[in-house]
Design a protein around this motif. Structure first.
Motif, short mmCIF file in Angstrom:
data_model
loop_
_atom_site.label_atom_id
_atom_site.label_comp_id
_atom_site.label_asym_id
_atom_site.label_seq_id
_atom_site.Cartn_x
_atom_site.Cartn_y
_atom_site.Cartn_z
N SER A 192 -31.82 -22.32 -119.12
CA SER A 192 -32.90 -22.03 -120.03
C SER A 192 -33.96 -21.21 -119.30
O SER A 192 -33.94 -21.11 -118.07
N VAL A 193 -34.87 -20.62 -120.07
CA VAL A 193 -35.96 -19.86 -119.47
C VAL A 193 -37.29 -20.45 -119.93
O VAL A 193 -37.46 -20.84 -121.09
N ARG A 194 -38.22 -20.53 -118.99
CA ARG A 194 -39.54 -21.05 -119.32
C ARG A 194 -40.39 -19.95 -119.95
O ARG A 194 -40.29 -18.78 -119.56
N VAL A 195 -41.23 -20.32 -120.91
CA VAL A 195 -42.11 -19.36 -121.56
C VAL A 195 -43.56 -19.83 -121.47
O VAL A 195 -43.84 -21.02 -121.37
N TYR A 196 -44.46 -18.86 -121.53
CA TYR A 196 -45.89 -19.18 -121.68
C TYR A 196 -46.36 -18.62 -123.02
O TYR A 196 -45.88 -17.59 -123.50
#
Length: 383
Positions: free
Chosen positions: A119-123
């Motif tokens: 998964s990829v982290r988002v802001y």
């Protein structure tokens, strides 16, 4: 398989700017979709480049993505690029990857060598646009965190955008950041963006004040083309420094990387030249231990998906951007658009970029003309 038609679509999301989508059709009946970076009042220029580049792509094999990039850079623009050219190329390139993925029955990340994370982290971004009161911004930040985000970005500086600011402006920015930090607590990551506006001395003065708030990063304190200024700020900063959204192709990033002028790069997949270009920039940065955090002031549909696929494969990926105000309309355009849960987006497994675009919705939302921006004419502001 050959490309038979390239169409640009200008879509009104109802907030700040128009989106530009690219539709590439083939004689095999496979259609690919991509997205170009846009800014209000520059979207028609990007759309014009999509149209002209479409002439260069028609009758070519959509699988020869590297070859088409070579043609655009060397033959179409004669190595004299611009934001409009590279944004158009980026949207088309993503659409080509979408076609290849659909033809192979594989998600794009599987064709790029495979993912290195699940998964990829988002802001979150866009949530504070237009707000000025520290208390109101702090309340909005709390709502974002309650929605599951663990990182959020804001530009706390008052306008207008100018290179030299005074103590009052620095104090105003610090009041905003302090209010947000107090509201969300110590465990939420705060990212501050200066949008390339400051001189090195002003950027450093502001960073010294920001140290009290334990920032995740300080983005674009100076214009990215002034590598010496960026390096000066980075050398004296205790906060990680970021740049890259206004740089295009690996050649635009080479000097920044070579001089280790920043800690983190944030190229935009819809502007830097596309998915392959983003990964090449990431690899160059990784060799200098510089992290990757893609910029994504785009829709939450096609450009976000292209960003996620590339980010899944970049070893030095850190975090990427999610523009909350675009989400509602994005889900009408692409009901299967990627959405964050707990601040993360899981790896998609559908072929290509994995989205279904509703062309009826696009047709119902033609692009709009935004009002011109800027200060009044010289002589109207008083002495």
């Amino acid at each position: 398989m050959k490309v038979v038609k390239v169409t640009g679509h200008r879509v009104d999301p109802g907030w700040r700017k128009n989106w530009i989508f690219v539709q590439v059709e083939t004689d095999d009946g496979i259609t690919g979709w991509g997205e170009c970076y846009s800014q209000s009042d520059r979207d028609l220029a990007v759309l014009a480049q999509v149209t002209e580049l479409g002439r260069y792509l028609t009758d070519r094999d959509p699988q020869l993505i590297r070859h088409f990039r070579h043609i655009v850079f060397n033959d179409y623009v004669g190595r004299r690029g611009s934001m409009e050219v590279f944004s158009a190329l980026s949207g088309i390139e993503a659409a080509l990857w979408d076609i290849v993925g659909k033809a192979c029955g594989q998600p794009v990340h599987a064709l790029l060598g495979g993912r290195v994370r699940e998964s990829v982290r988002v802001y979150a971004n866009g949530w504070s646009h237009g707000m000025k009161d520290p208390k109101g911004i702090a309340e909005a930040a709390s709502a974002v965190v309650e929605g599951g985000y663990t990182a959020l970005k804001l530009d706390p500086l008052p306008g207008p955008v100018r290179s030299f600011i005074d103590r009052n402006e620095i104090n105003a920015a610090c009041r905003v950041v302090e209010a947000v930090r107090d509201a969300v607590g110590p465990d939420v990551d705060l990212l501050v963006d200066a949008h390339r506006r400051l001189s090195a001395s002003n950027a450093m003065a502001l960073e010294r004040r920001f140290r009290d708030y334990d920032l995740f990063w300080y983005e674009e304190p100076c214009p990215c083309e002034n590598v010496a200024a960026l390096r000066e700020v980075r050398d004296r900063s205790e906060t990680p420094i970021v740049t890259g959204e206004a740089a295009y192709t690996k050649f635009g990033f080479a000097e920044i990387i070579r001089n280790r002028a920043v800690d983190i790069l944030n190229p935009d997949v819809a502007a830097c030249g596309g998915i392959l270009e983003l990964l090449e920039i990431a690899a160059m940065a990784a060799a200098e231990h510089i992290a990757l955090s893609p910029h994504n002031y785009n829709s939450t549909t096609l450009a976000l998906s292209a960003t996620v696929h590339a980010s899944l494969c970049a070893e030095n990926f850190l975090i990427t951007e999610y523009f909350m105000p675009f989400e509602e309309v994005g889900l009408t355009v692409a009901p299967d658009a990627l959405t964050p849960v707990g601040g993360y987006i899981k790896a998609p497994d559908a072929p290509g970029l994995g989205l279904t675009i509703d062309q009826a919705v696009i047709a119902e939302r033609p692009g709009r003309v935004y009002p011109a921006r800027g200060l009044p004419n010289v002589g109207t502001e008083g002495p």
